[in-house]
Design a protein around this motif. Structure first.
Motif, PDB file in Angstrom:
ATOM      1  N   GLU A  48       0.835  -1.203   0.000  1.00 41.68           N
ATOM      2  CA  GLU A  48       0.000   0.000   0.000  1.00 41.68           C
ATOM      3  C   GLU A  48       0.869   1.252   0.000  1.00 41.68           C
ATOM      4  N   ARG A  51       1.831   2.094  -3.312  1.00 38.27           N
ATOM      5  CA  ARG A  51       0.669   2.453  -4.142  1.00 38.27           C
ATOM      6  C   ARG A  51       0.292   1.357  -5.130  1.00 38.27           C
ATOM      7  N   ARG A  90      -6.448   1.381   1.590  1.00 34.04           N
ATOM      8  CA  ARG A  90      -6.663   1.717   0.178  1.00 34.04           C
ATOM      9  C   ARG A  90      -6.404   0.553  -0.768  1.00 34.04           C
ATOM     10  N   GLN A 413       7.793   5.586 -11.410  1.00 34.49           N
ATOM     11  CA  GLN A 413       7.077   6.820 -11.075  1.00 34.49           C
ATOM     12  C   GLN A 413       7.739   8.026 -11.726  1.00 34.49           C
ATOM     13  N   ARG A 419       1.455   5.430 -10.642  1.00 38.27           N
ATOM     14  CA  ARG A 419       0.910   6.453  -9.748  1.00 38.27           C
ATOM     15  C   ARG A 419       1.847   6.768  -8.585  1.00 38.27           C
ATOM     16  N   THR A 420       1.765   7.979  -8.122  1.00 43.62           N
ATOM     17  CA  THR A 420       2.462   8.376  -6.893  1.00 43.62           C
ATOM     18  C   THR A 420       1.487   8.483  -5.730  1.00 43.62           C
ATOM     19  N   GLU A 421       0.181   8.584  -6.037  1.00 46.61           N
ATOM     20  CA  GLU A 421      -0.865   8.586  -5.020  1.00 46.61           C
ATOM     21  C   GLU A 421      -2.080   7.852  -5.567  1.00 46.61           C
ATOM     22  N   TYR A 422      -2.864   7.289  -4.673  1.00 46.17           N
ATOM     23  CA  TYR A 422      -4.129   6.695  -5.102  1.00 46.17           C
ATOM     24  C   TYR A 422      -5.091   7.809  -5.513  1.00 46.17           C
ATOM     25  N   HIS A 430      -8.963   1.785  -8.730  1.00 46.92           N
ATOM     26  CA  HIS A 430      -7.520   1.619  -8.961  1.00 46.92           C
ATOM     27  C   HIS A 430      -7.264   1.082 -10.370  1.00 46.92           C
TER      28      HIS A 430
END
Length: 448
Positions: A48, A51, A90, A413, A419-422, A430
């Motif tokens: 998580e 990510r 997440r 990244q 992705r760097t964030e959800y 996702h």
């Protein structure tokens, strides 16, 4: 999503001490990790933090292979996922469950429950389960025929979808003033009657946050690809070469289009078994160290079972015999059989060499190199059209995944590929997949 906005999808396949069968023998490994809740929780939290889209637990309703070979005890994955829900917020949580040795009502209820408890993060890896050992645990003398298993699986999915949709999204009103918790006409029986199942319904769990759990499929036989084209939203597949990966990707997307689906909504994730070092030589030495720890006699028995022959017919220092069965004679894992035979024939491997190749990833793409080289390989497959992402299968756990997360993910990244964030809260978000619309009214399906 436009080509410029395409992003990789990553799933972490957690398999006890790692996907290399000798990983448990390394000094750093905990040989009891397969039964340690903390091991799974730490990996899920680390995935998580990186990510990842999801983590995945495989399963079989029988003992895997010879228990002398590697850790073979396997915790029931949907139970284990409930313990991962509480330590993550997440990441998606995917469990394997068999359509051959379950019933639709119980399994639909279990996954709907997981989806509620996780806030919309549940996924189901659908398998039909090959092997006579599993069949004998359920009162059968031998496994059902390959085609029959897939026929049952298709009907199983039809029934499950009806059950998940048996509650309308707006059924629950919780109206204290009127004394009405749910509108009764928004909860409908399904009255299903088919060849394999008769199910009244409705489900006793309201429609879940995702509507349906994310549907994943892992078979690559002809029946498997047809099943994926009709039902799957993500496919985990073993493709050892780029050429095979390109062909599989194009084929399963074409089949999805023929089934009337948008091929972009079916994500293909080949397995990759990365062995990462500071230099390529260091990575290859780690891979060689693992291969030296393989017990060839255990592995030969397992290989013989997949090929449908006796172990004595596979001398370790000779190539596979010429008179192996044809794929149509195999009632077990057809696609894995073909993958192994083609690999051995193409590279003229002895049985001992083949065992070494399979020991690292059971036919998945294995790659030993630096973090930059692993990232380059992933990007090449992704841009070439052989993958929408990868089922990451570290040879050694947890260290192999920690290295991947710390060193490979940042490179991807920086390249704008991951992705760097959800950006969403659910597993479907996702993977860039829509929430399925609920059914309206009652559907009665007669026997086919």
């Amino acid at each position: 999503m436009s080509a410029s906005r395409r992003r990789l999808h990553f799933n972490l396949f957690i398999h006890d001490t790692g996907h290399h069968e000798a990983s448990w023998r390394l000094p750093e490994s905990d040989p009891l990790a397969n039964l340690d809740l903390g091991h799974y929780q730490r990996l899920a939290r680390r995935a998580e933090q990186a990510r990842f889209d999801s983590v995945f637990l495989a399963d079989s309703p029988s003992l895997w292979g010879d228990p002398g070979r590697r850790p073979s005890g396997s915790l029931e994955p949907t139970v284990l996922l409930t313990a991962l829900i509480g330590v993550t917020s997440r990441i998606g949580l995917i469990a394997t469950a068999s359509t051959s040795y379950n019933e639709p009502y119980n399994l639909a209820r279990r996954f709907a429950s997981l989806d509620h408890l996780s806030g919309g993060r549940a996924g189901w890896n659908i398998v039909t389960t090959a092997g006579d050992a599993a069949a004998r645990n359920f009162g059968l003398d031998a496994q059902p025929a390959h085609a029959e298993r897939y026929e049952r699986a298709a009907e199983f999915l039809d029934v499950s979808a009806l059950l998940w949709d048996s509650w309308a999204d707006d059924a629950i009103v919780a109206d204290k003033a009127r004394g009405v918790h749910a509108e009764a006409d928004r909860v409908r029986p399904i009255a299903y009657l088919g060849k394999h199942f008769r199910v009244a319904g409705p489900l006793n769990v309201p429609r879940s946050p995702q509507g349906h759990p994310l549907l994943v499929q892992a078979g690559s036989s002809e029946d498997g690809k047809e099943f994926a084209a009709r039902y799957a939203e993500a496919v985990f597949t073993a493709q050892p070469t780029l050429e095979e990966g390109l062909a599989f990707y194009a084929d399963v997307k074409r089949r999805a289009a023929l089934a009337g689906r948008d091929p972009e909504l079916l994500k293909v994730l080949p397995g990759i078994v990365p062995v990462i070092g500071d230099t390529e030589a260091e990575a290859r030495e780690l891979e060689a160290e693992l291969d030296r720890l393989i017990q060839p006699e255990y592995a030969r028995v397992q290989l013989a079972a997949v090929l449908g022959v006796e172990p004595e017919s596979l001398p370790l220092d000779r190539e596979l015999p010429a008179d192996l069965p044809e794929e149509e004679q195999i009632e077990g894992a057809k696609s894995r059989y073909t993958l192994i035979v083609e690999l051995a024939r193409r590279e003229k491997l002895t049985v001992r060499q083949l065992i070494g190749r399979l020991g690292g990833g059971r036919g998945h793409r294995t790659f030993a190199g630096t973090a930059e080289q692993v990232a380059d390989t992933i990007e090449h497959w992704f841009r070439a059209g052989a993958a929408d992402g990868f089922n990451v299968m570290p040879a050694v756990l947890p260290s192999g995944f920690e290295t991947f997360a710390d060193r490979v993910v940042p490179i991807l990244q920086e390249r704008g590929l991951f992705r760097t964030e959800y950006e969403g809260a659910t597993l479907r978000e996702h993977y860039g997949l829509p929430r399925p619309a609920g059914a309206r009214g009652t559907r009665v399906l007669q026997a086919r």
